[in-house]
Design an enzyme around this catalytic site. Structure first.
Site, PDB file in Angstrom:
ATOM      1  N   SER A   1      33.316  28.093  55.925  1.00  0.00           N
ATOM      2  CA  SER A   1      34.708  28.390  55.577  1.00  0.00           C
ATOM      3  C   SER A   1      35.674  27.586  56.422  1.00  0.00           C
ATOM      4  O   SER A   1      35.288  26.782  57.247  1.00  0.00           O
ATOM      5  CB  SER A   1      34.977  29.882  55.717  1.00  0.00           C
ATOM      6  OG  SER A   1      34.252  30.426  56.787  1.00  0.00           O
TER       7      SER A   1
ATOM      8  N   THR B   1      16.822  21.000  60.190  1.00  0.00           N
ATOM      9  CA  THR B   1      17.963  20.085  59.974  1.00  0.00           C
ATOM     10  C   THR B   1      18.129  19.060  61.069  1.00  0.00           C
ATOM     11  O   THR B   1      19.060  19.061  61.844  1.00  0.00           O
ATOM     12  CB  THR B   1      19.299  20.776  59.747  1.00  0.00           C
ATOM     13  OG1 THR B   1      19.149  21.663  58.663  1.00  0.00           O
ATOM     14  CG2 THR B   1      20.414  19.780  59.386  1.00  0.00           C
TER      15      THR B   1
END
Lengths: 408, 408
Positions: B408, B195
């Site tokens: 989250s 990434t």
């Protein structure tokens, strides 16, 4: 010739001295602050021995000594083990110390020196303190008792939080055969034997060459299919002793109960491997990854190990986050053949990816599932019929804490 | 023909629009809660383009679109980038969305669609929210200003804590040539493009085939020599645009200033790679591992990467623990050829291992050294003349925290 596999029965007590003719004990000799740190396992008679050893190019002195016993003699009657110091990268003095441990153990128990194995685990690069070890060897009183084997399984631990024991009985040639094992693991666990010690005992009668064959086969799908942090160590070994006191005809691949024996060895090894993975440093959960539909069994295992070894998957499981994107990314970089549009992933029983695309599922229910102590991830590929399993654990604050402060 | 390498001068400001003819901007379009999440880079004229892409078998839609531009056209004039969503594992819809981003960017700036690259970074497996993206594209007003390029470098970040920019000037054919770069990295960084997004601009004149050659050579020893957690991603790419506005004669391997250009590209790439490693998720320190005396340069890099990627080494550095045993164990399991008795290890300037055995040193002084923000480990092998470098970061509580809770 019938090749039915005999029933395998778990023996409670899980005691490495359950097979006939074994004694063990563990004591505190003084390498560690307070905990047990010296152990011995003895067979009444010389046993066939098989071993698998670290693939690390840097190998500790005790490992080299034990390898020699396994490869040259094929027989072993005792193993002396210390925790607290790995006796690795300790040069000629380290080798002299390992040989001294072998010699003193042989003298103490009246055995030939070349029938004694040596194993060490702990910090790398510190000279052994030989005075406590030699005094300790003098004090060892192995027993064929549960207590002796519990002490043994405690004395081989480093940062492990629990002892690891298992035992089964089965039938070979109508004789009861028992096979039992004890292991230590924790940090630095990776495929190919990382700071892991495993000791398996059996009273089966089997020559060392065949025992080696069975161990090798079983190791690949058990001890070599776990990973805690990807580090492999300088000291790891799994030894199997088979002393023949069960009185069966010698086991060979053409013996009708060969499959029974291999299954028993496989079960003991898998139990120990899973216990090691579950007790990885700082771990709160065992993660099992099953892969099927791969090009081959070995590709399936490669993918399973890559997924279970991914720090991002491990932290997501710790955080109870059904972050399947990290699972599929790990499948992708495993190096195995995959079809991005043929991948289906389940977490527990919940399908989260179908043919490479997100499935509908309840994040809340899955979060509940991820709070369990054992988490199962299933990856189906659509490229063949290979299957495999791997085990690991979550990556937690405690892993960092343990390893940032281990030596101090 | 003289092949003297021209002087390379760092330009403060470190601005991706410093080379002639580039504009950039970043805005908040609504994929993220508040932060910038959409960016564009534009060249005044079509530029030669070179690219390196993730080796992950699972590749995101935008990556496939951009790869096509690089491989088919060799020219690029704009790159549209979003953070907050990786548009990976999103099936046919994901591909349609990536193409839509390409098309709308082309329309907005009056460019041919096949001159537009697309890059995305963020969560895997969620469909793109196209309304904010398309509205966002309409609002983009790229500038040749420091402000525009700062916004650009902010908008491409995910869990990065700092922007990553660098720029240099040199001389090619007596013309000033500028080369600049911006990157994002953080988690999931590993050799072979994880990434990570890197964008390098230059006003040098060079055909895309030669630019590709230079980029490939440089990538291996820079972007592919860093590791944060061993995970490689579905989305990573490094693109270099060269628009030729500096007015030099086209650079080729036989151009007298070829080495100058490659050195400039190498320097920009290495700066960005080190910034990415240093800003690894939760990192407090950059770790640089240098290996020499290896069988070959590639074996040296393999060892360096294994050491810098070892979770045990990373946690020891975090804990300021001079635990060289973990370094030598990593050297041993790297898979490279080593002679256990020929290894010498330095941490900073302190020799901790000589020829495979512990050296005398002050643990206290070394602990002081390990508290620095950049830690250097040097491994000398005695088997050849290969040398290599790798960069990584320590493994901390914050890495676990970030990744246990990222979605989250």
């Amino acid at each position: 010739m019938a090749v039915a596999v005999q029933q395998l029965k778990r023996i409670s007590g899980n005691n490495i001295v359950t097979p006939k003719g074994y004694k063990a004990v563990g004591i505190h000799c003084g390498l560690k602050h307070k905990k047990y740190d010296l152990a011995v396992l003895i067979s009444e008679v010389p046993a066939s021995v098989a071993g698998v050893f670290t693939t690390n190019a840097i190998q500790a002195a005790p490992l080299l000594v034990t390898k020699e016993v396994v490869k040259e003699n094929g027989k072993m009657q005792a193993i002396i083990i210390n925790s607290g110091n790995a006796n690795a990268c300790t040069g000629a003095q380290g080798m002299a110390d390992a040989l001294m441990m072998q010699q003193k153990t042989a003298e103490k128990f009246g055995l030939a020196q070349e029938l004694v194995g040596v194993a060490s685990t702990g910090v790398i690069g510190e000279k052994m303190k030989m005075v406590p070890i030699l005094n300790g060897i003098e004090k060892l009183k192995p027993e064929a008792s549960l207590e002796g084997s519990i002490q043994f399984s405690q004395a081989i631990l480093t940062t492990d939080t629990v002892t690891k024991n298992t035992a089964y009985k089965t039938v070979v040639d109508s004789k009861e055969v028992i096979i039992a094992g004890t292991a230590k693991g924790s940090g630095m666990i990776e495929p190919n034997m990382a700071t892991m010690l495993g000791f398996i005992t059996t009273d089966a009668h089997i020559e060392s060459a065949h025992l080696q064959q069975a161990l090798k086969e079983v190791t690949e799908v058990t001890f070599n299919s776990i990973t805690v942090d990807g580090d492999t160590s300088t000291n790891d070994m799994v030894l199997v002793l088979a002393n023949g006191l069960a009185g069966n005809e010698p086991l060979t691949p053409s013996h009708p109960d060969w499959a029974t024996f291999v299954k028993a060895l496989h079960t003991v090894a898998q139990d120990l491997a899973k216990m090691i993975a579950k007790d990885g440093e700082g771990a709160t959960k065992l993660i099992e990854v099953e892969v099927d539909g791969a090009l081959s069994d070995s590709e399936a295992r490669k993918i399973a190990k890559t997924v279970v070894g991914s720090p991002l998957v491990k932290t997501a499981v710790f955080g109870c986050d059904a972050n399947w994107g990290r699972v599929i990314a790990a499948v992708g970089y495993s190096g195995a053949s995959v079809d991005p549009n043929g991948i289906t992933i389940k977490i527990g029983e919940t399908v989260v990816v179908t043919n490479g695309e997100p499935a509908q599922f309840s994040e809340d229910l899955l979060m509940q599932y991820l709070k369990q102590p054992e988490v199962r991830i299933h990856v189906h590929l659509n490229v063949g019929s290979g299957q495999g399993l791997a085990w690991g654990c979550d990556l937690t604050y405690d892993y960092v804490q343990i390893n940032a402060t281990y030596r101090s």
